[in-house]
Design a protein around this motif. Structure first.
Motif, mmCIF file in Angstrom:
data_model
loop_
_atom_site.group_PDB
_atom_site.id
_atom_site.type_symbol
_atom_site.label_atom_id
_atom_site.label_comp_id
_atom_site.label_asym_id
_atom_site.label_seq_id
_atom_site.Cartn_x
_atom_site.Cartn_y
_atom_site.Cartn_z
ATOM 1 N N LYS A 26 0.822 -1.200 0.000
ATOM 2 C CA LYS A 26 0.000 0.000 0.000
ATOM 3 C C LYS A 26 0.862 1.257 0.000
ATOM 4 O O LYS A 26 0.532 2.246 -0.622
ATOM 5 N N THR A 27 1.998 1.180 0.695
ATOM 6 C CA THR A 27 2.850 2.361 0.799
ATOM 7 C C THR A 27 3.862 2.434 -0.339
ATOM 8 O O THR A 27 4.016 3.470 -0.965
ATOM 9 N N THR A 28 4.545 1.317 -0.609
ATOM 10 C CA THR A 28 5.670 1.393 -1.548
ATOM 11 C C THR A 28 5.350 0.776 -2.909
ATOM 12 O O THR A 28 6.182 0.835 -3.806
ATOM 13 N N PHE A 155 -3.708 4.489 9.259
ATOM 14 C CA PHE A 155 -3.779 4.961 7.881
ATOM 15 C C PHE A 155 -4.860 6.016 7.712
ATOM 16 O O PHE A 155 -4.697 6.987 6.989
ATOM 17 N N MET A 164 1.706 8.177 4.284
ATOM 18 C CA MET A 164 1.939 6.877 3.661
ATOM 19 C C MET A 164 1.042 6.693 2.451
ATOM 20 O O MET A 164 1.471 6.204 1.402
ATOM 21 N N ARG A 165 -0.214 7.107 2.593
ATOM 22 C CA ARG A 165 -1.125 6.957 1.449
ATOM 23 C C ARG A 165 -0.711 7.876 0.305
ATOM 24 O O ARG A 165 -0.765 7.499 -0.863
ATOM 25 N N SER A 168 2.364 6.591 -1.621
ATOM 26 C CA SER A 168 2.118 5.465 -2.523
ATOM 27 C C SER A 168 1.483 5.933 -3.823
ATOM 28 O O SER A 168 1.614 5.286 -4.844
ATOM 29 N N THR A 171 4.978 9.848 -5.578
ATOM 30 C CA THR A 171 6.148 10.180 -4.748
ATOM 31 C C THR A 171 6.631 11.602 -5.024
ATOM 32 O O THR A 171 7.002 12.314 -4.105
ATOM 33 N N SER A 174 4.492 14.129 -3.349
ATOM 34 C CA SER A 174 4.673 14.029 -1.902
ATOM 35 C C SER A 174 5.932 14.766 -1.465
ATOM 36 O O SER A 174 5.927 15.503 -0.480
ATOM 37 N N VAL A 184 9.215 7.628 4.895
ATOM 38 C CA VAL A 184 7.926 6.925 4.950
ATOM 39 C C VAL A 184 8.093 5.471 4.517
ATOM 40 O O VAL A 184 7.553 4.553 5.138
ATOM 41 N N PHE A 185 8.896 5.255 3.457
ATOM 42 C CA PHE A 185 9.119 3.895 2.977
ATOM 43 C C PHE A 185 9.876 3.067 4.016
ATOM 44 O O PHE A 185 9.587 1.888 4.221
ATOM 45 N N ALA A 188 7.439 1.895 6.497
ATOM 46 C CA ALA A 188 6.598 0.806 6.008
ATOM 47 C C ALA A 188 7.340 -0.527 6.055
ATOM 48 O O ALA A 188 6.780 -1.545 6.465
#
Lengths: 288, 233
Positions: A26-28, A155, A164-165, A168, A171, A174, A184-185, A188
């Protein structure tokens, strides 16, 4: 009824493994095929703390999760960071490679002879309404639900979860909003690996501890995650539970050898009707 | 005041920016014009550190930004609203705006959210909607609103008119003017030179990675070369 309840407990184990998978994906956007082997290594480490050092269960659990966190960061920095923006196929091949490496490393260090692994709680099963359930099984169910709920809330409602959302989905945007995407990665991978470790330690009393203990669990966890949509944490748990129950029903009423066949038949049907999974939602709306 | 002095950027062996000097005075709108591949977007990406400068210096209010990461640039009040909007399609309008305030810890976030809604009332109507379901123009409004949530001193705006209905383009530029009046400097990259020259105070023309021409926007509008190359005769 007993079959369904036992299925739910197996389902919880798949769900725990699936939670970590989904969190990382979900994140990466990386589908981590080495997730199960990372969980297995963490479980072995906890076993070393338990037996060689004689630490109590809880201390070993905490130390093993600490190891998992560092292990997750190691995998991210040494391997995954370099392929973060590479095509998905490259990432898949890399995580499959890691799967084999970790499996081999565990085999060299600890051998392939399965050994028993303690449960979190001992005690004879209780009988509730004609169904037998042990204290440890109740613990596994509650733990799964708490972790699912906790990460769902993380989340949905926290600043970190929002980041995190966002990371994903885009990037670059973000980064422009001041989010440190690599941080953030890192989070995760650290949390996802720790979650996998918890799953491993819950699995080991059932499957026995060996380098291959997670292979079937991971396949079914993947199946559960796909069934739940792969980006939804409640979906992962729900998918894991469904698979646990179906698997148990098939083993009992048809044949244990056919259980995986039927599980995948079910997934095929669900994905045919709802390609985004049960909880997947609209992943289709991308940039206009 | 944002000031770039002799900034060079390379993409591999390609010398994309060849010594750019540029100043955005406080309270002004400055536009950056030029053809495709002249280095307009690269300039903005260098400022926000999506690409790294090889040589030169740039600073805000006398503080150098040369060693900063993207998030440090954001914290110093320079916010880049990227080309093609780049809103987070699966987050709601409100969540997108809150991401803009990611690095802020102060108590005025709620007030600033209301301020964004006074600039863009449409966003308020769509507050719970996923950003991916908005029209192109609404997404552009959201992208600008998201940048404003970081309380920029200088807003870097890349092609806000790209792929948007002409009537909305006018509306968006009116709001950019209003945002500027309320105290935010703007560095605007824009294909639509006519629009850019008419809302900006000062303009630079980039050609092949260096500044070929600069001046008050009003004067550039009457410059023969600018008329021929960018305003269609």
């Amino acid at each position: 009824m007993q079959i369904i309840v036992s299925g739910l407990i197996f389902g919880c184990i798949y769900a725990l493994a699936a939670l970590g998978l989904v969190l990382i994906f979900k994140t990466t956007e990386v589908a981590n095929f080495a997730h199960g082997e990372m969980a297995m290594l963490t479980t072995f480490v906890s076993y070393v703390f338990l037996t060689s050092y004689g630490f109590p269960y809880l201390v070993s659990l905490v130390l093993a999760l600490l190891f998992a966190t560092i292990f997750g960061l190691f995998v991210y920095f040494v391997f995954m960071k370099r392929v973060q923006s590479a095509p998905h196929l490259n990432q898949v091949v890399l995580t499959l490679g890691l799967f084999m490496v970790f499996n081999g490393v565990a085999g060299i260090i600890w051998g392939y002879q399965p050994s028993s692994f303690p449960e979190a709680f001992h005690g004879d099963p209780y009988e509730i309404g004609g169904v037998f359930i042990s204290l440890n099984e109740i613990f596994v169910v509650i733990l799964t639900l708490i972790l699912m709920l906790g990460f769902f809330l993380l989340f949905r409602f926290t600043r970190l979860g929002l980041a995190m959302r966002a990371a994903s989905q885009d990037t670059m945007a973000s980064e422009l909003m001041g989010i440190k995407v690599s941080g953030v990665f890192m989070g995760a991978w650290a949390i996802g690996t720790a979650l996998g470790g918890i799953g491993g330690m819950m699995t080991a009393p059932v499957t026995f501890l060996s380098p291959n203990m997670m292979s079937e669990v991971l396949i079914l966890a993947f199946a559960g995650a796909v069934l739940g949509g792969f980006i939804s944490l409640p979906g992962a748990v729900f998918g894991g539970l469904i698979i646990g129950v179906i698997e148990n029903l098939i083993s009992y009423y048809i044949a244990p050898e056919l259980k995986i066949v039927f599980v995948f038949l079910l997934i095929l049907i669900v994905l045919y009707i709802r390609p985004q999974g049960i909880f997947g939602g609209a992943k289709i709306i991308k940039k206009v | 005041m944002l000031k770039l002095s002799d900034v060079h950027v390379f993409y591999g062996h390609v010398h994309a920016l060849k010594g750019v000097n540029l100043t955005v005075e406080d309270g002004k709108i400055v536009s950056l014009l030029g053809g495709n591949g002249a280095g307009k977007s690269t300039t903005l990406k260098m400022i926000s550190r999506l690409v790294q400068p090889k040589k030169g210096n740039y600073e805000i209010d006398g503080k150098s930004l040369m060693k900063d990461s993207p998030s440090q640039v954001v914290k110093k009040g320079i916010i880049h609203c990227p080309e093609n909007r780049r809103v987070f399609p699966l987050l709601t309008v409100e969540e997108n705006l809150m991401i803009g305030a990611y690095n802020r810890r102060d108590k005025h976030i709620k007030e600033d959210l209301q301020k964004v809604f006074t600039y863009f009332p449409r966003l308020k109507e769509r507050i719970k909607q996923k950003a991916g379901t908005l029209s192109g123009g609404e997404q552009q409004m959201l992208a600008i609103g998201r940048s404003l949530m970081g309380k920029p001193k200088v807003l870097l705006l890349d092609e806000p008119s790209l792929g948007i209905a002409p009537i909305l383009v006018k509306e968006i530029f009116e709001i950019v003017k209003q945002i500027n009046k309320d105290g935010t400097s703007v560095l605007l990259v824009e294909q639509n030179a006519h629009m850019a020259l008419s809302i900006s105070d000062y303009s630079y023309v980039l050609e092949n990675g260096h500044i070929a021409l600069e001046g008050n926007s009003q004067e550039l509008k009457d410059n023969d070369e600018v008329r021929r190359l960018y305003l269609g005769g």
